[in-house]
Design an enzyme around this catalytic site. Structure first.
Site, PDB file in Angstrom:
ATOM      1  N   GLU A 144       0.161  -1.690  -0.005  1.00 37.26           N
ATOM      2  CA  GLU A 144      -0.056   0.059   0.248  1.00 37.26           C
ATOM      3  C   GLU A 144       0.954   1.130   0.242  1.00 37.26           C
ATOM      4  OE1 GLU A 144      -1.934  -0.264   3.363  1.00 37.26           O
ATOM      5  OE2 GLU A 144      -3.935  -0.917   3.043  1.00 37.26           O
ATOM      6  N   VAL A 145       0.619   2.244  -1.057  1.00 36.09           N
ATOM      7  CA  VAL A 145       1.366   3.526  -0.422  1.00 36.09           C
ATOM      8  C   VAL A 145      -0.186   4.358  -0.429  1.00 36.09           C
ATOM      9  CG1 VAL A 145       2.308   5.411  -1.627  1.00 36.09           C
ATOM     10  CG2 VAL A 145       3.037   3.184  -2.307  1.00 36.09           C
TER      11      VAL A 145
END
Ligand SMILES: Nc1nc2c(ncn2[C@@H]2O[C@H](COP(=O)(O)OP(=O)(O)O)[C@@H](O)[C@H]2O)c(=O)[nH]1
Ligand SMILES: [Mg+2]
Length: 420
Positions: free
Chosen positions: A306-307
């Site tokens: 995830e960013v």
């Protein structure tokens, strides 16, 4: 005699010449690598719950965090045709976001996380030197800190998770939860009998972004042990998120295992009814449900990559969502994962445009691979993944659905590559 001394002079001249060349070469090698000297040679890991960024030792990142800047002064090379695309040497100039990598790990994960860090550094962070926060329900040992600090080019921080973020809430009926684990064990549901896995999923769903160390940052990139990055990352994904107002991103999506979330959607519907103010009109319900919200199709973004934006996770909307789910007890009475929890929240409470798919970040977490679609892209990014392994367009992936519900065109080559 005259000929002998002339030879003698010639020897001296040749030796002098060789020495001069040697001196020049060794000196110019120093000149050619001045940026190396900007990397601090003695980095101290910062420790534990009392640590805070302002008090921390200065890192190359600290001086550069600058969220108000003129983007046109620092153009990002997003495609091979953009100026600066091949500029992959040394430390990248320009702004840095208030961002960090974040890893939840046990001490025993040290060598597996070491592999992940090495890849993230080689493919991206060696030029950006972003910080890295490590979180654990037990204190990190010296080996873990030493190995990880030596590999991370930015500053490292080590946080101990408070007990209330890694334990059963008082409203959970222990006997009921134990019976569920026993039953799931018999049905051979993966991690079905694990208490720690449930604490982990609840922590990643509701608490990682409010750990003391994380409060110092606005963006995070989650990294797990044993993951791989197969391509160069030419631009700063944190900056991309910031400049394009993205709040959440993914590289892999798939269908959740039904047995782990039988009543999750009932809880979500209850939340939507109680908190209509948190559901945005321009949402991505079509990604989650094929019947207008009646039932969950089990699509979710795979959250081991995830960013994202931490302020969104810390918002009232998200924390109300988590609290409501937590009260319903499914982290312990079933085995709700943080991936469907994050994904459902993002799809219902963010604008469609705030969720991004990074085709150009190539990634592996057992057993799935995201290898960028498009041969040109893969060559330009020096990828080492096999396009046949790309999961994106296979039957069990939800990425096609993501493109369809957003009316987006799939990357060139999607229909020829990586199908079953
Ligand atoms: N500190 C700590 N980290 C854990 C624990 N269990 C899992 N993790 C971490 O949580 C993340 C997800 O766990 P993992 O075993 O990879 O689960 P999977 O990816 O769903 O198979 C990884 O970063 C693990 O290192 C635990 O009991 N304690
Ligand atoms: Mg994992």
């Amino acid at each position: 005699m005259a000929a002998g001394s002339a030879r003698y002079v010639r020897y001296i001249l040749v030796s002098f010449f060789v020495l001069a060349i040697f001196y020049f070469v060794s000196n110019s090698a120093d000149i050619a690598t001045p940026l190396r000297t900007q990397i601090p040679t003695t980095k101290q890991p910062s420790d534990g719950s009392s640590d805070s960024r302002p008090a921390a030792k200065a890192s190359p990142n600290d001086a550069k965090v600058k969220t108000t800047y003129d983007a046109s002064q620092f153009p990002m090379a997003m495609t091979p045709n953009d100026p600066g695309w091949n500029d992959l040497a040394g430390i990248k100039g320009g702004p840095r976001m208030n961002a960090t990598f974040v890893t939840l790990a046990r001490n025993s994960d040290v060598w597996e996380i070491a592999k992940s860090i090495r890849q993230v550094e080689d493919r991206f962070n060696r030029r950006y030197n972003y910080d890295w926060v490590f979180l654990n329900d037990k204190p990190f040992d010296d080996l873990f800190k030493k190995v990880t600090t030596s590999l991370v080019s930015g500053k490292t921080h080590y946080g101990l998770i408070p007990q209330e973020h890694w334990s059963f809430p008082e409203w959970i009926d222990q006997d009921k939860a134990a019976k569920v684990r026993e039953d799931m064990k018999e049905r051979k549901i993966i991690y079905g009998d694990s208490i720690s896995y449930r604490h982990m999923c609840r922590f990643e769903s509701g608490f990682f972004f409010r750990q003391e160390l994380m409060l110092n940052y606005e963006y995070y990139w989650r990294v797990e042990p044993s993951v791989e990055l197969y391509c160069d990352v030419h631009y700063d994904p944190f900056r991309f998120m910031h400049e394009n107002k993205k709040k959440y991103s993914f590289v892999l999506s798939l269908y959740e295992y039904h047995e782990t979330i039988p009543t999750l959607w009932d809880s979500v519907k209850k939340f939507m009814k109680n908190h209509p103010e948190h559901i945005v009109s321009n949402n991505m319900m079509g990604f989650l449900s094929d019947d207008g919200g009646e039932t969950y199709n089990k699509c979710h973004f795979w959250s081991n990559f995830e960013v994202g934006n931490l302020n969104w996770l810390r918002s009232k909307a998200y924390t109300d969502f988590f609290d409501s789910l937590d009260r319903d007890g499914g982290f312990f009475y079933e085995r709700w994962g943080d991936a469907p929890v994050h994904s459902i929240a993002a799809a219902l409470m963010l604008q469609k445009e705030e969720i991004h798919f990074f085709n150009d970040i190539a990634y592996y977490h057992v057993p799935f691979t995201h290898c960028p679609t498009g041969q040109k892209v893969r060559t330009a990014l020096k990828c080492h993944c096999n396009p046949d392994d790309n999961f994106d367009w296979k039957g069990y992936s939800c990425t096609s659905k993501y493109f369809e519900v957003n009316g987006m065109e799939k990357p060139e080559g999607w229909d020829e590559e990586g199908k079953d």
